[in-house]
Design a protein around this motif. Structure first.
Motif, PDB file in Angstrom:
ATOM      1  N   VAL A 126       7.594  10.490  11.632  1.00  0.00           N
ATOM      2  CA  VAL A 126       6.600   9.208  11.941  1.00  0.00           C
ATOM      3  C   VAL A 126       7.680   8.383  11.410  1.00  0.00           C
ATOM      4  CG1 VAL A 126       4.988   7.000  13.030  1.00  0.00           C
ATOM      5  CG2 VAL A 126       4.601   9.338  13.313  1.00  0.00           C
ATOM      6  N   GLY A 127       8.599   7.668  12.375  1.00  0.00           N
ATOM      7  CA  GLY A 127      10.010   6.871  11.442  1.00  0.00           C
ATOM      8  C   GLY A 127      11.051   7.207  11.182  1.00  0.00           C
TER       9      GLY A 127
ATOM     10  N   TYR B  57      14.734   9.668  12.878  1.00  0.00           N
ATOM     11  CA  TYR B  57      15.193   9.587  14.257  1.00  0.00           C
ATOM     12  C   TYR B  57      16.055  11.130  14.477  1.00  0.00           C
ATOM     13  CZ  TYR B  57      16.757   4.452  13.573  1.00  0.00           C
ATOM     14  OH  TYR B  57      17.181   3.034  13.106  1.00  0.00           O
TER      15      TYR B  57
ATOM     16  N   HIS C 172      13.772   7.147  18.123  1.00  0.00           N
ATOM     17  CA  HIS C 172      13.346   6.940  16.667  1.00  0.00           C
ATOM     18  C   HIS C 172      12.249   7.227  17.307  1.00  0.00           C
ATOM     19  CE1 HIS C 172      11.951   3.077  14.091  1.00  0.00           C
ATOM     20  NE2 HIS C 172      12.272   3.973  13.634  1.00  0.00           N
ATOM     21  N   LYS C 173      11.075   7.943  16.026  1.00  0.00           N
ATOM     22  CA  LYS C 173       9.676   7.813  16.157  1.00  0.00           C
ATOM     23  C   LYS C 173       8.518   7.116  16.478  1.00  0.00           C
ATOM     24  CE  LYS C 173       6.388  12.170  15.702  1.00  0.00           C
ATOM     25  NZ  LYS C 173       6.391  13.946  14.909  1.00  0.00           N
ATOM     26  N   ILE C 174       8.173   6.268  17.061  1.00  0.00           N
ATOM     27  CA  ILE C 174       7.147   5.302  16.125  1.00  0.00           C
ATOM     28  C   ILE C 174       5.824   5.477  15.659  1.00  0.00           C
ATOM     29  CG2 ILE C 174       6.223   2.670  17.283  1.00  0.00           C
ATOM     30  CD1 ILE C 174       9.599   3.027  17.876  1.00  0.00           C
ATOM     31  N   SER C 175       5.630   6.595  16.578  1.00  0.00           N
ATOM     32  CA  SER C 175       4.191   6.975  15.511  1.00  0.00           C
ATOM     33  C   SER C 175       4.357   8.398  16.454  1.00  0.00           C
ATOM     34  CB  SER C 175       2.863   5.717  16.877  1.00  0.00           C
ATOM     35  OG  SER C 175       2.976   6.709  17.923  1.00  0.00           O
TER      36      SER C 175
ATOM     37  N   LYS D 266       4.708   8.170  19.910  1.00  0.00           N
ATOM     38  CA  LYS D 266       5.307   7.103  21.195  1.00  0.00           C
ATOM     39  C   LYS D 266       6.686   7.596  20.495  1.00  0.00           C
ATOM     40  CE  LYS D 266       5.453   2.337  21.705  1.00  0.00           C
ATOM     41  NZ  LYS D 266       6.001   0.613  21.223  1.00  0.00           N
ATOM     42  N   PHE D 267       7.811   7.368  21.181  1.00  0.00           N
ATOM     43  CA  PHE D 267       9.767   7.089  20.427  1.00  0.00           C
ATOM     44  C   PHE D 267      10.029   6.681  21.514  1.00  0.00           C
ATOM     45  CE2 PHE D 267       6.685  11.456  21.140  1.00  0.00           C
ATOM     46  CZ  PHE D 267       7.366  11.608  19.780  1.00  0.00           C
ATOM     47  N   GLU D 268      10.948   5.978  21.156  1.00  0.00           N
ATOM     48  CA  GLU D 268      11.798   4.985  21.749  1.00  0.00           C
ATOM     49  C   GLU D 268      13.553   5.424  21.687  1.00  0.00           C
ATOM     50  OE1 GLU D 268      10.347   0.374  20.354  1.00  0.00           O
ATOM     51  OE2 GLU D 268      12.091   1.147  19.298  1.00  0.00           O
ATOM     52  N   GLN D 269      14.232   5.544  22.573  1.00  0.00           N
ATOM     53  CA  GLN D 269      15.417   6.380  22.669  1.00  0.00           C
ATOM     54  C   GLN D 269      16.110   4.967  22.678  1.00  0.00           C
ATOM     55  OE1 GLN D 269      14.500   9.682  25.568  1.00  0.00           O
ATOM     56  NE2 GLN D 269      16.398   9.397  26.663  1.00  0.00           N
TER      57      GLN D 269
END
Ligand code: SAM
Length: 221
Positions: free
Chosen positions: A170-171, A173, A190-193, A196-199
């Motif tokens: 988590v946190g 890339y 980006h692994k937020i949790s 949960k992922f942001e691309q």
């Protein structure tokens, strides 16, 4: 054969660094690494005059050493910090592995082709880099050493494999070229949790295809 790093090579690397700055690479540590690592050691000696051009170059078994700009850009996107554990998928010549190790990362790198794995292992150990090199299908990651702070894929992925996201802290890339076989988009996840992922998208690149279970060709390495 003993390879040497002359003033001429160092001068050519400096010119390459200036070119990378012009192309938008700005992370000082990444530029320092490019300036420090003799890229010509990672190319057959007969072709070493190609080493400091900003181009990919053929290595064995139809594979390539990535273009210096691509190596610099992927390394910049990873935002490597000293002491991080980084999984590199696609050791190839070992050049990118050396850049990550120079930046202080603990690198685990896996290569599909045995010939390349053996060559990179010998070269990186001769150069004094302490990295973990493995032979096998990295498209499923390397669960034995997981979790990783960062994951770098240096071959074209048809999709982002679930196994890789599971092996990321988590946190962390994951940076990978994702898309079609002959054209991909540089993608950073980006692994937020845990779920949960942001691309983010960093434009078009062209890599050799990823092989293996989550790649384009599922043969045994
Ligand atoms: N990073 C390398 C360098 O600096 O030379 C360039 C890598 S080259 C563009 C891509 C590499 O990924 C090739 O050496 C290829 O054999 C390897 N590869 C392809 N599929 C793979 C897989 N499933 N697991 C591990 N390596 C793989």
């Amino acid at each position: 054969m003993q390879r040497v790093d002359t003033y001429k090579h160092k001068g050519l690397r400096q010119k390459l660094v200036e070119h990378l700055i012009e192309k938008g690479i700005s992370q000082k540590r990444v530029l320092e690494a490019i300036s420090a690592i003799p890229r010509h050691f990672f190319i057959e000696s007969a072709f070493e005059s190609h080493a400091y051009q900003d181009k990919p170059f053929p290595i064995d078994v139809g594979q390539t050493i990535s273009q210096p700009y691509t190596v610099a850009r992927q390394t910049e996107l990873l935002d490597v910090q000293k002491g991080e554990k980084i999984l590199e998928i696609g050791t190839g010549s070992g050049y990118q592995t050396a850049i990550l190790a120079y930046l202080g990362a603990h690198v685990v790198s896996i290569e599909y082709h045995q010939t390349l794995y053996v060559k990179a292992k010998i070269l990186l150990s001769q150069l004094g880099f302490q990295v973990t090199l493995l032979h096998g299908d990295g498209s499923v990651g390397v669960p034995e050493y997981a979790p990783y702070d960062k994951i770098l894929v240096t071959a074209a992925m048809p999709f982002i494999a679930k196994e890789l996201l599971l092996q990321l802290k988590v946190g962390g890339y994951l940076v990978a070229p994702v898309g079609e076989k002959h054209k991909q988009r540089m993608t950073r996840v980006h692994k937020i949790s845990e779920n949960k992922f942001e691309q983010e998208d960093f434009g078009v690149f062209v890599f050799v295809p990823l092989l293996g279970k989550n790649g384009w060709e599922n043969s045994i390495p």
